[in-house]
Design a protein around this motif. Structure first.
Motif: not given
Length: 244
Positions: A6-8, A97-100, A107-108
């Motif tokens: 997950l990109v943060t 990616g899938p949502p939280p 999500q990215l």
């Protein structure tokens, strides 16, 4: 091997992406997924063909780059020799990616195992593109990636309606590509599908009107027009085989 993260900003503010082209960077691929919304751009350079999806219960569209696995005839060393780069290639090594948990917004994610992903001190790092600017603001590059992934996601979700319409009008047919390579060897490529041009031409006004109303008429004509790129693609293969 992949490593999806997950990109943060906290975890990836120092990461940069090598945007050059080349086999070592993962560009030696025979084809990539394309969506009907980008057929107008794709048809200017690549043949658009259809394949059964992994579940074998529908179709997906691909841009054809070559005639064998890891055979990308548009790749000339570190140069991509075409005016348009399909979204699925332009957005690598990112993916949706899938949502939280409990959320709805995807999500990215980043494939951290990609050779495009560079950490400080890596060769080419200074010339690569950062994900975040000062203050952890997404860079222009990351904003463009997000836009491309959004277009790709919307197109992917809309694609089943397009293929349902093609099947409803019996417009999908198997395609066999036959040619002689530069060494004079007969080659045949199967397992692809395309649009049956004669059946399409025979559709009545009601059927054409329905396809136009639903936004399918343009991608159909673009997919048909794209097949003019098969002969130049074969010529690229013949030149490469003859030089080998």
């Amino acid at each position: 091997m992949t490593d999806h993260q997950l990109v943060t900003a906290e975890a990836h503010r120092a990461i940069r992406i090598d945007r050059r082209r080349g086999a070592a960077l993962g560009d030696a691929v025979q084809l990539c997924l394309v969506v009907p919304d980008e057929f107008r751009q794709v048809q200017n350079a690549y043949p658009i063909l259809f394949q059964r999806n992994a579940a074998r219960d529908g179709f997906q569209a691909v841009a054809l780059f070559g005639f064998a696995p890891e055979d990308n005839l548009y790749l000339d060393g570190d140069r991509w020799d075409a005016p348009y780069l399909p979204l699925a290639m332009a957005t690598r090594p990112f993916l949706i990616g899938p949502p939280p948990a409990g959320g709805e917004v995807p999500q990215l994610h980043l494939d951290a195992a990609s050779p495009r992903v560079l950490v400080p001190g890596a060769a080419g790092y200074d010339a690569a593109s950062p994900l975040f600017d000062a203050g952890d603001v997404p860079s222009n590059y990351l904003a463009a990636v997000l836009d491309g992934l959004g277009r790709l996601d919307r197109g992917y979700r809309a694609a089943p309606d397009f293929f349902d319409a093609l099947e409803r009008h019996d417009l999908i047919e198997p395609v066999s590509i036959r040619f002689d390579d530069g060494a004079g060897n007969a080659r045949q490529i199967v397992d692809f599908h395309g649009i049956h041009e004669e059946r399409f031409a025979a559709l009545d006004g009601q059927a054409l009107g329905d396809l136009h109303r639903d936004g399918h008429l343009l991608p159909i004509t673009m997919a048909l027009a794209s097949l003019a790129n098969l002969a130049p693609l074969i010529a690229r293969q013949q030149r490469g085989t003859a030089d080998a």
